[in-house]
Design an enzyme around this catalytic site. Structure first.
Site, PDB file in Angstrom:
ATOM      1  N   SER A 100       0.840  -1.198   0.000  1.00 58.48           N
ATOM      2  CA  SER A 100       0.000   0.000   0.000  1.00 58.48           C
ATOM      3  C   SER A 100       0.874   1.246   0.000  1.00 58.48           C
ATOM      4  O   SER A 100       2.089   1.177   0.202  1.00 58.48           O
ATOM      5  CB  SER A 100      -0.895   0.008   1.236  1.00 58.48           C
ATOM      6  OG  SER A 100      -0.108   0.352   2.362  1.00 58.48           O
ATOM      7  N   LYS A 101       0.228   2.363  -0.198  1.00 58.29           N
ATOM      8  CA  LYS A 101       0.912   3.652  -0.224  1.00 58.29           C
ATOM      9  C   LYS A 101       1.672   3.861   1.093  1.00 58.29           C
ATOM     10  O   LYS A 101       2.789   4.364   1.103  1.00 58.29           O
ATOM     11  CB  LYS A 101      -0.133   4.746  -0.425  1.00 58.29           C
ATOM     12  CG  LYS A 101       0.394   6.144  -0.290  1.00 58.29           C
ATOM     13  CD  LYS A 101      -0.700   7.129  -0.592  1.00 58.29           C
ATOM     14  CE  LYS A 101      -0.537   8.502   0.043  1.00 58.29           C
ATOM     15  NZ  LYS A 101       0.666   8.831   0.708  1.00 58.29           N
TER      16      LYS A 101
END
Ligand code: GLU
Length: 514
Positions: A266-267
């Site tokens: 994920s970011k």
């Protein structure tokens, strides 16, 4: 039967910047299309206006451009099967949803979002946390299957907002073949009556996706694994719309996992572990928060693409470095794995380093000339590239040493303390005096002089070389000093010697005084 033309689509929703997983999906679609002489379509899936993010579509297009994934059809490009923005296709979908209601495979649902929320709350209290609108619960909800004819007509007359839901059959196995996973079977008892058309007149993703794939004559749907649970619903929609004979083939790509393999990348992992998860830098239009991008970090798009290709696919041999054309000719869905692919930020750097090394010095010099703050010829930069290439991961690192361009200002104090000794200045002076006499000032002859010199003096390399390096570069380490000397040229070498040998000797004497 003639073989169907390969047509694939990359169908992102413009809800923010495209994550590298999104680019990987685009890449696999592109490679598959090009390998099979097919078309690569870009379709913008913006049916959910609430999630629309300013600048996201432009970002998607720029990211594809940076990666050289050229689209054949897309917004504003060869739109005979377009438009390719779903928000511009609004009038198209109504006809199909009406057809589904007509054939009894979809129904009107009048429940408001408050009512739905209330149901979920009640179910939670009754220890059924995953309440669904489905074959069982639909009977107690407000819809055209549960309400009386008058009531339905009444609601229509009052123009009450209503959505349209798919009517899931009870206890039916939906089977389909996934090109990567093989046969997938899901029972409809585990599926809910998804909204396919919203009260605002817009289709939801599921309906729009199926209708568009049909109308755009898509032959293969290649997308992320997160869409696998939706596939059975899509299969049913094809069936109910009588399009089964032209249904595309499906291929769901494996997830990209965090570096430790625990869950989806994920970011936040990028922020936490210090690597970009986006192809290009992105500034959030609301919070103004900046997320870093591979491009801005100095990655070549070729190496980014090469790295992405390996997140889920492999050629079946040990070759790792591929140009895009090589990827096209080697790519196949059979060689895409089922299990998640761990992202390794170090490997990403390795790919860049390898691509950097495979470039010619003249190509690198052109890149360097754009950033170089000194006025030097490309010929000179080519030579700097040659010397720095093996030590660099990114092309901007080729310019990280100022000593190629001017005498140093800062020097490595540790090397000075360890290596400058009482006899250093006389060795240095003698060596440069000898150097002055050589005919051809090139690395070979300099090295020759050096070797004969230390032999005669019966000293080790370490007694002289670090002092010379300090004088000429201010550093304790670096590429071959003899090659650096050749590149700097006799005059510059002698100037630095005159200036810096005294500088270090003075420092040494001051230090010994105290
Ligand atoms: N709009 C979906 C997404 O954002 C596309 C899924 C699909 O390719 O069907 O990922």
């Amino acid at each position: 039967m003639s073989k169907r033309k390969v047509r694939v689509r990359f169908a992102p929703s413009p809800t923010g910047p495209l994550h590298m997983g999104g680019i990987r999906t685009a890449l696999y679609n592109y490679l598959f299309a090009k390998k099979n002489n097919g078309d690569f379509i870009l379709r913008i899936e913006d049916t959910d206006q609430n999630r629309y993010v300013e600048g996201a579509e432009e970002y998607i297009i720029n990211a594809l451009k940076w990666c050289n994934l050229e689209i054949d059809e897309g917004p504003g490009l060869n739109e005979s099967k377009g438009p390719f923005r779903q928000s511009e296709r609004k009038p198209i979908y109504k006809k199909y949803v009406d057809q589904l209601v007509e054939s009894g495979n979809a129904y009107y649902a009048f429940d408001t979002s408050e009512e739905l929320e209330k149901m979920r709350e009640l179910a939670k209290k009754a220890k059924m946390p995953n309440w669904q609108y489905n074959t069982i619960t639909r009977n107690s909800m407000k819809n055209s299957l549960s309400l009386s004819k008058e009531e339905i007509e009444n609601r229509f007359a009052k123009n009450e907002p209503c959505a349209i839901r798919i009517k899931m059959p009870r206890d039916e196995d939906v089977r389909f073949y996934d090109e990567i996973r093989g046969w997938v079977v899901v029972n409809t008892n585990n599926m809910d009556d998804k909204v396919i058309f919203k009260a605002d007149g817009m289709p939801t993703y599921h309906l729009a996706n199926v209708v568009d794939d049909y109308l755009m004559e898509v032959s293969h749907v290649i997308r992320g694994e997160e869409w696998l649970p939706s596939a059975p619903l899509h299969i049913l929609l094809y069936r109910y719309l009588n399009w089964e004979n032209v249904m595309p083939k499906f291929a769901h790509l494996p997830l990209i996992l965090k570096p430790d393999g625990n869950g989806k990348l994920s970011k936040r992992d990028g922020d936490r572990l210090g690597f970009p998860v986006f192809p290009l830098e992105w500034t959030d239009p609301v919070s103004k928060e900046i997320s870093s991008g591979y491009r801005e970090k100095g990655y070549f798009s070729e190496s980014f693409v090469n790295m992405l290709a390996f997140l889920g696919w492999n050629p079946g041999n040990s070759k790792e470095l591929f140009t895009i054309d090589e990827l096209i000719s080697e790519f196949s869905l059979e060689r895409v794995g089922k299990s998640g692919a761990k992202f390794d930020p170090e490997k990403a750097k390795w790919f860049n380093q390898q691509h950097l090394r495979s470039k010619s010095n003249s190509e690198l010099a052109v890149l360097m000339s754009k950033d170089c703050k000194y006025k030097v010829s490309n010929d000179f930069l080519e030579k700097v590239a040659e010397l720095m290439k093996e030590r660099a991961t990114f092309h901007h690192e080729l310019l990280s040493e100022d000593y190629f361009f001017k005498s140093f200002e800062d020097y490595d104090q540790k090397t000075f303390r360890k290596k400058w000794k009482i006899n250093s200045i006389s060795l240095v002076n003698e060596f440069f005096a000898e150097l002055n006499t050589i005919e051809l000032f090139n690395s070979e002859s300099i090295e020759n002089v050096f070797k004969l010199f230390i032999e005669r003096k019966e000293i080790g390399m370490g007694a002289l070389l670090p002092c010379l390096r300090l004088i000429l570069t201010g550093k304790g380490m670096g590429p071959s000093l003899f090659s650096i000397m050749e590149l700097l040229g006799e005059e510059e070498v002698m100037n630095r010697f005159k200036e810096k040998s005294m500088f270090f000797e003075k420092l040494f004497l001051e230090k010994s005084d105290t």
